[in-house]
Design a protein around this motif. Structure first.
Motif, PDB file in Angstrom:
ATOM      1  N   LEU A 131       0.819  -1.212   0.000  1.00 22.92           N
ATOM      2  CA  LEU A 131       0.000   0.000   0.000  1.00 22.92           C
ATOM      3  C   LEU A 131       0.853   1.263   0.000  1.00 22.92           C
ATOM      4  O   LEU A 131       0.338   2.362  -0.206  1.00 22.92           O
ATOM      5  N   THR A 132       2.167   1.095   0.230  1.00 26.89           N
ATOM      6  CA  THR A 132       3.054   2.256   0.299  1.00 26.89           C
ATOM      7  C   THR A 132       4.129   2.237  -0.792  1.00 26.89           C
ATOM      8  O   THR A 132       4.987   3.113  -0.833  1.00 26.89           O
ATOM      9  N   GLY A 133       4.102   1.231  -1.657  1.00 24.52           N
ATOM     10  CA  GLY A 133       5.082   1.162  -2.730  1.00 24.52           C
ATOM     11  C   GLY A 133       6.321   0.373  -2.392  1.00 24.52           C
ATOM     12  O   GLY A 133       7.220   0.231  -3.232  1.00 24.52           O
ATOM     13  N   GLY A 134       6.413  -0.137  -1.163  1.00 22.10           N
ATOM     14  CA  GLY A 134       7.527  -1.005  -0.778  1.00 22.10           C
ATOM     15  C   GLY A 134       8.890  -0.393  -1.075  1.00 22.10           C
ATOM     16  O   GLY A 134       9.107   0.807  -0.904  1.00 22.10           O
ATOM     17  N   THR A 135       9.789  -1.231  -1.538  1.00 24.18           N
ATOM     18  CA  THR A 135      11.151  -0.759  -1.802  1.00 24.18           C
ATOM     19  C   THR A 135      11.230   0.120  -3.050  1.00 24.18           C
ATOM     20  O   THR A 135      12.213   0.837  -3.226  1.00 24.18           O
ATOM     21  N   TRP A 136      10.227   0.070  -3.918  1.00 27.18           N
ATOM     22  CA  TRP A 136      10.220   0.997  -5.054  1.00 27.18           C
ATOM     23  C   TRP A 136      10.192   2.436  -4.535  1.00 27.18           C
ATOM     24  O   TRP A 136      10.992   3.269  -4.937  1.00 27.18           O
ATOM     25  N   ALA A 137       9.256   2.702  -3.633  1.00 27.17           N
ATOM     26  CA  ALA A 137       9.125   4.054  -3.090  1.00 27.17           C
ATOM     27  C   ALA A 137      10.325   4.409  -2.213  1.00 27.17           C
ATOM     28  O   ALA A 137      10.831   5.532  -2.268  1.00 27.17           O
ATOM     29  N   GLU A 138      10.773   3.467  -1.385  1.00 27.07           N
ATOM     30  CA  GLU A 138      11.912   3.730  -0.492  1.00 27.07           C
ATOM     31  C   GLU A 138      13.165   4.117  -1.272  1.00 27.07           C
ATOM     32  O   GLU A 138      13.926   4.985  -0.847  1.00 27.07           O
ATOM     33  N   ALA A 139      13.387   3.444  -2.409  1.00 23.02           N
ATOM     34  CA  ALA A 139      14.595   3.675  -3.194  1.00 23.02           C
ATOM     35  C   ALA A 139      14.434   4.783  -4.226  1.00 23.02           C
ATOM     36  O   ALA A 139      15.404   5.154  -4.882  1.00 23.02           O
ATOM     37  N   GLY A 140      13.219   5.303  -4.374  1.00 25.16           N
ATOM     38  CA  GLY A 140      12.974   6.276  -5.442  1.00 25.16           C
ATOM     39  C   GLY A 140      13.209   5.654  -6.802  1.00 25.16           C
ATOM     40  O   GLY A 140      13.766   6.274  -7.708  1.00 25.16           O
ATOM     41  N   ALA A 141      12.773   4.400  -6.959  1.00 23.36           N
ATOM     42  CA  ALA A 141      13.059   3.628  -8.171  1.00 23.36           C
ATOM     43  C   ALA A 141      12.355   4.203  -9.390  1.00 23.36           C
ATOM     44  O   ALA A 141      11.203   4.634  -9.325  1.00 23.36           O
ATOM     45  N   THR A 142      13.063   4.199 -10.505  1.00 24.49           N
ATOM     46  CA  THR A 142      12.503   4.614 -11.783  1.00 24.49           C
ATOM     47  C   THR A 142      12.070   3.388 -12.577  1.00 24.49           C
ATOM     48  O   THR A 142      12.455   2.254 -12.253  1.00 24.49           O
ATOM     49  N   VAL A 143      11.308   3.622 -13.625  1.00 24.63           N
ATOM     50  CA  VAL A 143      10.907   2.537 -14.516  1.00 24.63           C
ATOM     51  C   VAL A 143      12.144   1.815 -15.044  1.00 24.63           C
ATOM     52  O   VAL A 143      12.197   0.569 -15.072  1.00 24.63           O
ATOM     53  N   ALA A 144      13.154   2.574 -15.441  1.00 25.12           N
ATOM     54  CA  ALA A 144      14.370   1.970 -15.998  1.00 25.12           C
ATOM     55  C   ALA A 144      15.069   1.074 -14.982  1.00 25.12           C
ATOM     56  O   ALA A 144      15.554  -0.011 -15.327  1.00 25.12           O
ATOM     57  N   MET A 145      15.130   1.509 -13.722  1.00 25.95           N
ATOM     58  CA  MET A 145      15.768   0.705 -12.676  1.00 25.95           C
ATOM     59  C   MET A 145      15.020  -0.605 -12.462  1.00 25.95           C
ATOM     60  O   MET A 145      15.628  -1.676 -12.347  1.00 25.95           O
ATOM     61  N   ILE A 146      13.709  -0.525 -12.408  1.00 29.71           N
ATOM     62  CA  ILE A 146      12.897  -1.715 -12.159  1.00 29.71           C
ATOM     63  C   ILE A 146      12.967  -2.670 -13.345  1.00 29.71           C
ATOM     64  O   ILE A 146      13.131  -3.882 -13.171  1.00 29.71           O
ATOM     65  N   GLU A 147      12.869  -2.122 -14.560  1.00 31.15           N
ATOM     66  CA  GLU A 147      12.915  -2.981 -15.740  1.00 31.15           C
ATOM     67  C   GLU A 147      14.282  -3.642 -15.908  1.00 31.15           C
ATOM     68  O   GLU A 147      14.377  -4.773 -16.389  1.00 31.15           O
ATOM     69  N   LYS A 148      15.329  -2.953 -15.507  1.00 26.95           N
ATOM     70  CA  LYS A 148      16.653  -3.571 -15.559  1.00 26.95           C
ATOM     71  C   LYS A 148      16.741  -4.726 -14.578  1.00 26.95           C
ATOM     72  O   LYS A 148      17.263  -5.797 -14.895  1.00 26.95           O
ATOM     73  N   ARG A 149      16.208  -4.522 -13.376  1.00 25.91           N
ATOM     74  CA  ARG A 149      16.270  -5.563 -12.351  1.00 25.91           C
ATOM     75  C   ARG A 149      15.464  -6.788 -12.748  1.00 25.91           C
ATOM     76  O   ARG A 149      15.898  -7.919 -12.578  1.00 25.91           O
ATOM     77  N   ILE A 150      14.280  -6.576 -13.278  1.00 25.76           N
ATOM     78  CA  ILE A 150      13.396  -7.701 -13.588  1.00 25.76           C
ATOM     79  C   ILE A 150      13.465  -8.075 -15.065  1.00 25.76           C
ATOM     80  O   ILE A 150      12.691  -8.903 -15.562  1.00 25.76           O
ATOM     81  N   GLY A 151      14.443  -7.504 -15.764  1.00 29.68           N
ATOM     82  CA  GLY A 151      14.604  -7.708 -17.193  1.00 29.68           C
ATOM     83  C   GLY A 151      14.640  -9.150 -17.672  1.00 29.68           C
ATOM     84  O   GLY A 151      14.134  -9.436 -18.778  1.00 29.68           O
ATOM     85  N   PRO A 152      15.245 -10.107 -16.921  1.00 30.88           N
ATOM     86  CA  PRO A 152      15.278 -11.492 -17.405  1.00 30.88           C
ATOM     87  C   PRO A 152      13.907 -12.068 -17.746  1.00 30.88           C
ATOM     88  O   PRO A 152      13.798 -12.984 -18.561  1.00 30.88           O
ATOM     89  N   LEU A 153      12.847 -11.523 -17.157  1.00 37.73           N
ATOM     90  CA  LEU A 153      11.513 -12.049 -17.452  1.00 37.73           C
ATOM     91  C   LEU A 153      11.041 -11.679 -18.851  1.00 37.73           C
ATOM     92  O   LEU A 153      10.205 -12.384 -19.425  1.00 37.73           O
ATOM     93  N   LYS A 154      11.557 -10.585 -19.404  1.00 39.17           N
ATOM     94  CA  LYS A 154      11.084 -10.125 -20.708  1.00 39.17           C
ATOM     95  C   LYS A 154      11.310 -11.178 -21.777  1.00 39.17           C
ATOM     96  O   LYS A 154      10.417 -11.466 -22.584  1.00 39.17           O
ATOM     97  N   GLU A 155      12.495 -11.764 -21.797  1.00 41.39           N
ATOM     98  CA  GLU A 155      12.824 -12.780 -22.796  1.00 41.39           C
ATOM     99  C   GLU A 155      12.380 -14.165 -22.368  1.00 41.39           C
ATOM    100  O   GLU A 155      11.908 -14.953 -23.196  1.00 41.39           O
ATOM    101  N   ASN A 156      12.506 -14.459 -21.091  1.00 41.60           N
ATOM    102  CA  ASN A 156      12.300 -15.829 -20.613  1.00 41.60           C
ATOM    103  C   ASN A 156      10.880 -16.145 -20.168  1.00 41.60           C
ATOM    104  O   ASN A 156      10.474 -17.303 -20.185  1.00 41.60           O
ATOM    105  N   MET A 157      10.116 -15.113 -19.766  1.00 38.89           N
ATOM    106  CA  MET A 157       8.749 -15.331 -19.300  1.00 38.89           C
ATOM    107  C   MET A 157       7.855 -14.218 -19.840  1.00 38.89           C
ATOM    108  O   MET A 157       7.339 -13.384 -19.080  1.00 38.89           O
ATOM    109  N   PRO A 158       7.654 -14.168 -21.167  1.00 36.84           N
ATOM    110  CA  PRO A 158       6.948 -13.029 -21.786  1.00 36.84           C
ATOM    111  C   PRO A 158       5.528 -12.822 -21.284  1.00 36.84           C
ATOM    112  O   PRO A 158       5.071 -11.676 -21.187  1.00 36.84           O
TER     113      PRO A 158
END
Length: 211
Positions: free
Chosen positions: A163-190
């Motif tokens: 409800l508060t955004g978890g570590t995304w909000a705590e870290a001030g995460a951007t779309v680019a940061m999140i997509e880089k972190r979870i990027g392996p799913l793009k090719e492997n789990m479309p």
């Protein structure tokens, strides 16, 4: 205050079998994962998740999500990789994915921790666990890629439920940061990647993720 493992293990009563003793002591040491707090919160946001919870849950996920992985994969082998992947954090500690400074020297710390940790086991079992850890880190086999996807997806799921955004909000995460972190799913789990994109959009809308 929790007693250090070195103090606790002094009460260990040895058997007449050195191999058995080393396995029992290592099992006791592995409980230290319960005390390694991660930055990711559990789903209800009430407290930090620990390494043992994270490792168990992604091992379970490895048994559940096989049909969404792009290649044929041995899910049981992947579950073993998940169980082994954070053992070195007993000595190296957890490193927050979105903290660039903390990630400096991470590989060196974990390599040293692996040497210290697995060196406490009989040689054959040490080689087996070290091989699982190395395979996860090297990201070359289908099983390691699948296990890494579980490792990235699990905290993403908890952040998406927060409800508060978890570590995304705590870290001030951007779309680019999140997509880089979870990027392996793009090719492997479309198919799962589509769900990821929906949640990123919701996170932006709620102000948890920066564009």
């Amino acid at each position: 205050m929790q007693k250090p493992f070195e103090e606790i293990i002094k009460t260990f009563t040895p058997s007449d079998d050195g191999r058995l003793d080393s396995l029992l002591k290592f099992t006791a040491l592995a409980e230290e994962m319960d005390s390694i707090a991660r930055r990711t919160k559990i789903a209800d946001g009430s407290r930090a998740q620990n390494d043992a919870e994270h490792s168990w849950r992604i091992a379970l996920m490895a048994l559940l999500f096989k049909e969404y992985f792009a290649q044929d994969v041995d899910e049981r082998k992947a579950a073993l990789l998940c169980l082994a992947h954070d053992l070195v954090e007993i000595y190296a500690g957890d490193t927050f994915a979105y903290d660039a400074a903390a990630n400096v020297g991470k590989e060196e710390r974990e390599q040293a921790a692996a040497q210290k940790l697995f060196g406490q086991l009989p040689d054959d079992i040490a080689r087996k666990l070290r091989a699982l850890w190395d395979e996860f880190e090297q990201f070359k086999t289908p099983e390691s890629r699948y296990a890494n996807c579980m490792d990235r997806l699990e905290p993403f799921l908890n952040n998406s439920l927060s409800l508060t955004g978890g570590t995304w909000a705590e870290a001030g995460a951007t779309v680019a940061m999140i997509e880089k972190r979870i990027g392996p799913l793009k090719e492997n789990m479309p198919r799962v990647w589509e769900w990821v994109q929906k949640n990123i959009a919701v996170g932006i809308q709620k102000g948890f993720i920066k564009e």
